[in-house]
Design a protein around this motif. Sequence first.
Motif, PDB file in Angstrom:
ATOM      1  N   ARG A   1      -1.141   6.416 -10.960  1.00 37.71           N
ATOM      2  CA  ARG A   1      -0.950   4.979 -10.753  1.00 37.71           C
ATOM      3  C   ARG A   1      -0.476   4.652  -9.329  1.00 37.71           C
ATOM      4  N   PHE A   2      -1.084   5.327  -8.392  1.00 39.26           N
ATOM      5  CA  PHE A   2      -0.787   5.059  -6.998  1.00 39.26           C
ATOM      6  C   PHE A   2      -1.640   3.900  -6.491  1.00 39.26           C
ATOM      7  N   SER A   3      -1.051   3.100  -5.620  1.00 36.97           N
ATOM      8  CA  SER A   3      -1.837   2.171  -4.815  1.00 36.97           C
ATOM      9  C   SER A   3      -2.311   2.952  -3.586  1.00 36.97           C
TER      10      SER A   3
ATOM     11  N   MET B   1       0.853  -1.192   0.000  1.00 36.80           N
ATOM     12  CA  MET B   1       0.000   0.000   0.000  1.00 36.80           C
ATOM     13  C   MET B   1       0.885   1.238   0.000  1.00 36.80           C
ATOM     14  N   ASN B   2       0.761   2.105  -0.989  1.00 38.79           N
ATOM     15  CA  ASN B   2       1.607   3.285  -1.101  1.00 38.79           C
ATOM     16  C   ASN B   2       1.081   4.468  -0.302  1.00 38.79           C
ATOM     17  N   ILE B   3      -0.181   4.825  -0.511  1.00 40.01           N
ATOM     18  CA  ILE B   3      -0.728   6.046   0.091  1.00 40.01           C
ATOM     19  C   ILE B   3      -2.020   5.737   0.829  1.00 40.01           C
ATOM     20  N   SER B   4      -2.115   6.261   2.026  1.00 38.93           N
ATOM     21  CA  SER B   4      -3.369   6.247   2.778  1.00 38.93           C
ATOM     22  C   SER B   4      -3.826   7.682   2.937  1.00 38.93           C
TER      23      SER B   4
ATOM     24  N   VAL C   1      -4.352   2.955   9.390  1.00 32.29           N
ATOM     25  CA  VAL C   1      -3.778   3.096   8.047  1.00 32.29           C
ATOM     26  C   VAL C   1      -2.618   2.123   7.828  1.00 32.29           C
ATOM     27  N   THR C   2      -2.446   1.742   6.574  1.00 31.09           N
ATOM     28  CA  THR C   2      -1.392   0.790   6.210  1.00 31.09           C
ATOM     29  C   THR C   2      -0.440   1.357   5.167  1.00 31.09           C
ATOM     30  N   GLY C   3      -0.678   2.552   4.675  1.00 31.41           N
ATOM     31  CA  GLY C   3       0.146   3.115   3.612  1.00 31.41           C
ATOM     32  C   GLY C   3       1.541   3.483   4.078  1.00 31.41           C
ATOM     33  N   ASP C   4       2.478   3.508   3.136  1.00 29.68           N
ATOM     34  CA  ASP C   4       3.831   3.983   3.430  1.00 29.68           C
ATOM     35  C   ASP C   4       3.836   5.487   3.663  1.00 29.68           C
TER      36      ASP C   4
END
Length: 316
Positions: free
Chosen positions: A31-33, A1-4, A83-86
């Motif tokens: 193209r973000f996750s 996961m890239n962004i939360s 949240v799980t994003g970086d």
Amino acid sequence: MNISVVIPLLNEAESLNELYDWIVSVMQSNRFSYEILFIDDGSTDNSWNVITTLSKKDEHVKGIQFLKNFGKSQALHAGFKQVTGDVIITMDADLQDNPEEIPELYKMITESHFDLVSGWKKKRYDSVIAKNLPSKLFNWAARRTSGVKLHDFNCGLKAYKNDVVKHIDVNGEMHRYIPVLAKNAGFTNIGEKVVQHQARKYGTTKFGMNRFINGFLDLITIWFLSRFGKRPMHLFGALGVIMFSIGFAFAFYLGLDKLFFNPAGRLITQRPQFYISLVTMIIGTQFFVAGFLGELVLRSKRDQQRYLIKENLNLS
């Protein structure tokens, strides 16, 4: 996961669909996750129904509904836990924060290696008297007190590394001071980006002038916690020593004067210095007791539930 994307909200039903479409457009074009987490802070309008509908058609949308209005800080705290994003982006739900800023904020975290990047609404569309001037004064005081050189502490549009949000405790009304909390936790690489501020499209602001009074009171609190939160005895003990020393000095003077210089004079209890001595020594003792109690509270503190969640969407 890239962004939360974490979005606390209160009674913003009219803007949610438009905000969702805007965020998704930005995410897909880059193209973000991603995941979008809405935290409904006790809304009394149709906000939760809108979030529920969005979550059913898009698994990227997640939601938390509070049982009642607990405040923005508690909403952010709940969101940060989930949240799980970086990279975590926070923004308000009123469409005054521009999702087009997300890609650049993401780059500043991932490529420029900032721990936290705060938005700066350099050009605002708020009332000059009601919000702009008080905000400038508030931000000046926050800079001088905290040492964090930001122009706009209260901007809702911010980006964080995941480690930052997992290691800060946002409570009370401390959402205004998240950069200060991050600095106190050891995340000192804090950046700032000028962001586009937009006029409110729907509804009315949920904040009045009282938020600035509360903000300054919270500023005093965070100044104290920053300097003495982990060692309250250092402050109260020092004040206790000063007050007790003043009282002891007066008592010593009265004793010497009575024994050697004026034995036939007034009784010690009839002299005003006696009461100054008595009061200052009592106050000094009270400061010592306050310091000891602070240390005891600090050592016995346990995590406490500060809000009640009514329902979750798409969260494990």
